[in-house]
Scaffold this active site. Structure first.
Site, short mmCIF file in Angstrom:
data_model
loop_
_atom_site.label_atom_id
_atom_site.label_comp_id
_atom_site.label_asym_id
_atom_site.label_seq_id
_atom_site.Cartn_x
_atom_site.Cartn_y
_atom_site.Cartn_z
NE ARG A 41 7.42 -17.13 15.27
CZ ARG A 41 6.77 -18.05 14.57
NH1 ARG A 41 5.91 -17.69 13.65
NH2 ARG A 41 6.97 -19.32 14.78
CG ASP A 86 15.52 -23.13 10.94
OD1 ASP A 86 14.69 -22.87 11.83
OD2 ASP A 86 15.36 -24.07 10.14
O1 CP3 Z 1 16.03 -20.28 20.31
C1 CP3 Z 1 16.38 -21.29 19.70
O2 CP3 Z 1 16.02 -22.44 20.00
C2 CP3 Z 1 17.43 -21.14 18.60
C3 CP3 Z 1 16.97 -21.02 17.30
C4 CP3 Z 1 16.24 -22.13 16.54
C5 CP3 Z 1 15.34 -21.83 15.52
N1 CP3 Z 1 14.98 -22.98 14.89
C6 CP3 Z 1 14.93 -20.46 15.17
C7 CP3 Z 1 13.66 -20.30 14.42
C8 CP3 Z 1 16.37 -23.52 16.59
C9 CP3 Z 1 17.17 -24.37 17.55
C10 CP3 Z 1 15.58 -24.03 15.55
C11 CP3 Z 1 15.49 -25.46 15.21
C12 CP3 Z 1 14.45 -25.95 14.31
N2 CP3 Z 1 13.98 -25.37 13.15
C13 CP3 Z 1 13.82 -27.20 14.45
C14 CP3 Z 1 14.10 -28.20 15.52
C15 CP3 Z 1 13.47 -27.82 16.81
C16 CP3 Z 1 11.99 -27.93 16.88
O3 CP3 Z 1 11.36 -26.93 17.20
O4 CP3 Z 1 11.45 -29.03 16.64
C17 CP3 Z 1 12.89 -27.33 13.38
C18 CP3 Z 1 11.97 -28.49 13.14
C19 CP3 Z 1 13.02 -26.17 12.57
C20 CP3 Z 1 12.30 -25.87 11.30
C21 CP3 Z 1 11.52 -24.62 11.50
N3 CP3 Z 1 12.05 -23.36 11.38
C22 CP3 Z 1 10.14 -24.48 11.85
C23 CP3 Z 1 9.19 -25.62 12.04
C24 CP3 Z 1 9.88 -23.11 11.97
C25 CP3 Z 1 8.61 -22.43 12.44
C26 CP3 Z 1 7.83 -21.82 11.35
C27 CP3 Z 1 6.76 -20.89 11.93
O5 CP3 Z 1 6.70 -19.74 11.51
O6 CP3 Z 1 6.00 -21.36 12.80
C28 CP3 Z 1 11.08 -22.44 11.69
C29 CP3 Z 1 11.30 -20.99 11.73
C30 CP3 Z 1 12.05 -20.49 12.90
N4 CP3 Z 1 13.23 -21.03 13.35
C31 CP3 Z 1 11.72 -19.38 13.69
C32 CP3 Z 1 12.75 -19.24 14.64
C33 CP3 Z 1 12.90 -18.16 15.67
C34 CP3 Z 1 10.52 -18.49 13.48
C35 CP3 Z 1 10.83 -17.55 12.38
C36 CP3 Z 1 10.08 -16.25 12.51
O7 CP3 Z 1 10.42 -15.44 13.38
O8 CP3 Z 1 9.18 -16.04 11.69
#
Ligand code: CP3
Length: 358
Positions: A41, A86
């Site tokens: 984002r 994810d």
């Molecule tokens: O760029 C990168 O690092 C690659 C993509 C990636 C995503 N999630 C994309 C994503 C990776 C490596 C992850 C890992 C992930 N997902 C973790 C471990 C890393 C960390 O940050 O601790 C965890 C705990 C998750 C679970 C998760 N998925 C969370 C907590 C969220 C955020 C929710 C929010 O809206 O704040 C996601 C969603 C997510 N995963 C997004 C992205 C780009 C946002 C989705 C969106 O665009 O709405």
């Protein structure tokens, strides 16, 4: 099983890349840098592509996932792409109902709370991972000499989401299950290790040149519980990559990152990681001391400083690079993921600083 002849670590495309060299313990001329959550984002081009597609649908659309993975590489000139997906994608592909709620995170339809819930979990069908393999292949074909990092969630973090049903403050319910039913706990963590392990293997076989295991919730554990009741399962996730090597028997570098894992960095390393990701809480020279001075480190710019005046951020970045010199090798990264409100130009500028261009 060996890597195919067309794998970038076998045909040589990424073997000499600063990232792969640093993860193998070397000090390349250019210090490599990438950012956890660099695809996402903070980028207007990402927000534009995602408008009409739900997060998990985007992850299973190979062309879209590949394009999103490439965006930050083009924009920032980082030394690696990290696969856009994810940690809950393999859970979904194994048939568990899960959604990613914007602003909140993964939410599970029917949380796993009892031994009989655990027994209902099914393994992932190999063909379910086809969209992942396809997306990785498309991406690697575009990346040339830039390595792709594959990733998965570590069993404890995945199990926390499954038991809690969503994000939680201190993983209280998950840790309660760990004590109240150690057998169900171990079965659940093994299941998580296997879905994450197969997710990693699909990415590596399709062309990823390194992997990272994310243990984002591990900071709620004591060293003893981590060692006894969690680490063996993380080792099992990595074990899905066992035997995958090039003709000279060189394996695919494995990074292990745990948020708040400072009390057990050595345990995280000893389950089979080649490099350790460090969060912002411990300076890299101290992390290096705790690890006995032999392990390549990744980290650890404090994301809280990304919005600070440039001179403040710049001295922090210089300090991170400087302290990283204590370790045998260093890959610059943040101490956790890029916050969505980050100004992407600041990230590009950090890349220039680390590369010695500013
Ligand atoms: O760029 C990168 O690092 C690659 C993509 C990636 C995503 N999630 C994309 C994503 C990776 C490596 C992850 C890992 C992930 N997902 C973790 C471990 C890393 C960390 O940050 O601790 C965890 C705990 C998750 C679970 C998760 N998925 C969370 C907590 C969220 C955020 C929710 C929010 O809206 O704040 C996601 C969603 C997510 N995963 C997004 C992205 C780009 C946002 C989705 C969106 O665009 O709405």
């Amino acid at each position: 099983m060996s890597l195919s002849a067309e794998h970038p670590l076998v045909d040589g495309r990424t073997t000499r890349s600063p990232l792969v060299r640093a993860l193998r313990g070397d000090r390349p001329e250019r210090t490599p840098v990438w950012f956890m959550r660099q695809a996402g984002r903070s980028l207007p081009e990402y927000r534009e592509l995602r408008v009409s597609t739900k997060m998990l649908d985007a992850c299973l659309d190979p062309a879209l996932a590949s394009e999103i993975t490439l965006q930050p590489v083009r924009r920032h000139g980082v030394d690696a792409a990290v696969f856009f997906s994810d940690i809950v994608v393999p859970v979904l592909l194994a048939g568990v109902g899960v959604e990613i709620v914007p602003g909140r995170g993964p939410v599970i339809d029917e949380p796993i709370r009892t031994a009989s819930d655990v027994l209902k979990l099914r393994p992932i069908e190999p063909s379910a991972l086809d969209p992942i393999r396809e997306a990785v292949k498309l991406t690697v074909a575009e990346l040339g000499e830039t390595p792709l990092i594959g990733f998965a969630g570590a069993p404890f973090t995945l199990a926390s989401y499954l038991v809690e049903g969503g994000p939680s403050k201190d993983q209280g319910r998950a840790r309660a299950l760990m004590y109240s039913d150690p057998h169900a706990w171990a079965t659940l963590l093994n299941w998580c290790a296997d879905v994450s392990g197969e997710f990693l293997r699909a990415q590596v076989e399709s062309g990823a040149s390194a992997v990272q295991l994310f243990d984002s919730w591990v900071g709620s554990l004591s060293r003893r519980d981590y060692q006894r009741r969690v680490a063996p399962h993380s080792e099992r996730a990595f074990s899905h990559l066992r035997g995958i090597a090039d003709a000279d028997d060189r394996t695919v570098p494995k990074i292990h990152f745990g948020l708040g894992g400072g009390e057990f960095l050595d345990v995280m390393r000893d389950i089979g990681a080649d490099a350790i990701g460090v969060d912002w809480r411990i300076p890299l020279d101290e992390a290096n001391r705790r690890l006995g001075g032999t392990t390549p480190l990744q980290g650890n710019i404090d994301s809280a400083l990304l919005g600070a005046p440039w001179s403040t951020l710049r001295s922090h970045v210089d300090e991170v690079v400087d302290r990283g010199l204590a370790a045998p090798a260093h890959v610059v990264n943040l101490g956790h993921g890029v916050p969505p409100e980050t100004d992407p130009d600041v990230l590009t500028r950090i890349v220039r600083v680390v590369h010695g261009e500013e």
